[in-house]
Design a protein around this motif. Sequence first.
Motif, PDB file in Angstrom:
ATOM      1  N   ARG A   9      54.502  42.290  36.879  1.00  0.00           N
ATOM      2  CA  ARG A   9      53.166  42.847  37.122  1.00  0.00           C
ATOM      3  C   ARG A   9      53.242  44.366  37.290  1.00  0.00           C
ATOM      4  NH1 ARG A   9      50.749  38.369  41.442  1.00  0.00           N
ATOM      5  NH2 ARG A   9      50.496  36.689  39.932  1.00  0.00           N
ATOM      6  N   LEU A  13      51.256  47.142  35.125  1.00  0.00           N
ATOM      7  CA  LEU A  13      50.430  48.164  35.778  1.00  0.00           C
ATOM      8  C   LEU A  13      50.908  49.554  35.382  1.00  0.00           C
ATOM      9  CD1 LEU A  13      48.196  48.922  37.814  1.00  0.00           C
ATOM     10  CD2 LEU A  13      49.942  48.829  39.617  1.00  0.00           C
ATOM     11  N   HIS A 367      46.793  41.711  51.256  1.00  0.00           N
ATOM     12  CA  HIS A 367      47.269  41.268  49.948  1.00  0.00           C
ATOM     13  C   HIS A 367      48.496  40.364  50.040  1.00  0.00           C
ATOM     14  CE1 HIS A 367      44.537  43.648  47.406  1.00  0.00           C
ATOM     15  NE2 HIS A 367      44.581  44.542  48.379  1.00  0.00           N
ATOM     16  N   ASP A 444      44.437  50.164  48.384  1.00  0.00           N
ATOM     17  CA  ASP A 444      43.920  48.804  48.308  1.00  0.00           C
ATOM     18  C   ASP A 444      43.546  48.434  46.862  1.00  0.00           C
ATOM     19  OD1 ASP A 444      42.869  46.464  50.127  1.00  0.00           O
ATOM     20  OD2 ASP A 444      41.271  46.835  48.675  1.00  0.00           O
ATOM     21  N   ASP A 445      42.899  49.358  46.180  1.00  0.00           N
ATOM     22  CA  ASP A 445      42.517  49.121  44.790  1.00  0.00           C
ATOM     23  C   ASP A 445      43.761  48.971  43.904  1.00  0.00           C
ATOM     24  OD1 ASP A 445      40.362  48.947  42.791  1.00  0.00           O
ATOM     25  OD2 ASP A 445      41.235  50.785  42.008  1.00  0.00           O
ATOM     26  N   THR A 446      44.802  49.776  44.185  1.00  0.00           N
ATOM     27  CA  THR A 446      46.042  49.676  43.421  1.00  0.00           C
ATOM     28  C   THR A 446      46.716  48.317  43.613  1.00  0.00           C
ATOM     29  OG1 THR A 446      46.428  52.064  43.466  1.00  0.00           O
ATOM     30  CG2 THR A 446      48.364  50.662  43.198  1.00  0.00           C
ATOM     31  N   THR A 448      45.224  45.558  44.395  1.00  0.00           N
ATOM     32  CA  THR A 448      44.397  44.596  43.679  1.00  0.00           C
ATOM     33  C   THR A 448      44.757  44.570  42.195  1.00  0.00           C
ATOM     34  OG1 THR A 448      42.567  44.860  45.253  1.00  0.00           O
ATOM     35  CG2 THR A 448      42.021  43.971  43.076  1.00  0.00           C
ATOM     36  N   ALA A 449      44.918  45.757  41.607  1.00  0.00           N
ATOM     37  CA  ALA A 449      45.285  45.842  40.202  1.00  0.00           C
ATOM     38  C   ALA A 449      46.686  45.287  39.960  1.00  0.00           C
ATOM     39  CB  ALA A 449      45.217  47.294  39.736  1.00  0.00           C
ATOM     40  N   LEU A 451      48.259  42.926  41.623  1.00  0.00           N
ATOM     41  CA  LEU A 451      48.337  41.475  41.812  1.00  0.00           C
ATOM     42  C   LEU A 451      47.343  40.696  40.969  1.00  0.00           C
ATOM     43  CD1 LEU A 451      48.750  41.540  45.690  1.00  0.00           C
ATOM     44  CD2 LEU A 451      50.531  41.194  43.978  1.00  0.00           C
ATOM     45  N   ARG A 452      46.524  41.428  40.197  1.00  0.00           N
ATOM     46  CA  ARG A 452      45.464  40.780  39.423  1.00  0.00           C
ATOM     47  C   ARG A 452      46.065  39.795  38.438  1.00  0.00           C
ATOM     48  NH1 ARG A 452      42.694  45.153  37.307  1.00  0.00           N
ATOM     49  NH2 ARG A 452      41.511  45.240  39.247  1.00  0.00           N
TER      50      ARG A 452
END
Length: 452
Positions: A9, A13, A367, A444-446, A448-449, A451-452
């Motif tokens: 992942r 990314l 997360h 936090d947004d990173t 999320t990306a 682990l998406r």
Amino acid sequence: MAPPSLTSRAAALLTAERGRFADRNPKSRALAESAGRHFPGGVPLHWMKDWGTPFPLAVAEASGAEVLDADGHRLADFCLGDTGAMFGHAPAPVVEAIRAAAGHGLTAMMPSTGTAAVGDLLAEVFALPFWQVTQTASDANRAVIRWARAITGRPRILVFEGCYHGQVDDAFVARGPDGRTVVRPGLLGQVADVAATTVCCPFNDLPAVEAALAAGDVALVLTEPALTNTAMVLPAPGFLDGLAAACRRAGTLLCLDETHTISTARGGYARAHGLKPDFLVVGKPVAGGLPAAVFGFTADVEAAMRRADAERPAGYSGIGTTLSGNMLQLAAMRATLEDVMTPEAYGHMLALSDRLAAELSAAITRHGLPWSVTRLGARAEIVHSPTPLTDGAHAAATIDHDLEAAIHIALLNREVIVTPFHNMTLVSPATTAAHVGRLAEAFDDTLTALLR
């Protein structure tokens, strides 16, 4: 090291964020290509290629806790020149001092009229009576090593695995698989076998240090109070006091390199924790970002230095450079010590860094990642381990360079800068709660990306 699923992942990314970075920064790309005609990689120092980006990000302006890049993005800066700008970019008192001093000369290889005042300030802030000024912490550490060998008549020094003390040959060692000291892999142009005159021990391992000192040939122990140039390793309770006691028993001098741990408090880690080193080095931020460093030492060391100097034949000592202690450095240093490195500044930095560490920790917990945050004063670092790191080997085992690079460039694309080396953050007097909120949201947004 990240598990296979997280590693794949991170690779995805990293690919996506590099493409996004290239799309966002066409002017930086053009500037890098133009500079590349004469600067390899488009940078004046090859380290500037170590950000993991497709090409270097060009800075148009740096002020306070923000950087404006060539493409007009204003980024919240938590790297701060890897501590060089720890008190913010271009602090007003330092800028004014440089502006006022520059008209009266930059360097003369003689002391300026402000020398005594700077000495008084260094002694007051760091609690050591004697000082010398150098260009960099590398220069300061080299000088300390040379003085320690001259004073003690001993050939060896001791450092800790995972350390970094600037461009100092003696410190570029590691521990081999059998525990023996070896020259650190990756060095360019290394000829001398520094493993013959340097011993490398695990940090926080007092018995290993005592065993190394027992031979009676170690002139100096050179260490940071906490390892900050690998994934951050804090000292175990009692370790530094035990280290100082072991040095005294063995007749070995102790130098604390506070170039990064100055983030702990005004006066550094040693002052905050009542440590009494023989030497103390402070580098990058001591003149507000102008190239300068200092090393301080006790009265006993100063007397021993005078004896060693008096006994040697005439000629160059091998210590010092022509520009060290120049007039401009001293003016900037005085302004930093008087008006920038204040108790009030540290109060702001420490409170906000505590908040930042809590925000980063909360995001990691949300997360479900097996990571943690290690904090030392105004410095906080994302550590890819659920437990605190114990030594350099433990730190090295947790490092995943691709994962770090993916997080780093993702934060850059979200207009936040952290260090490219193990994603360390630093809070300055100019940092605001809004900056901390921006980093927390971007992190936090990173995740999320990722682990998406």
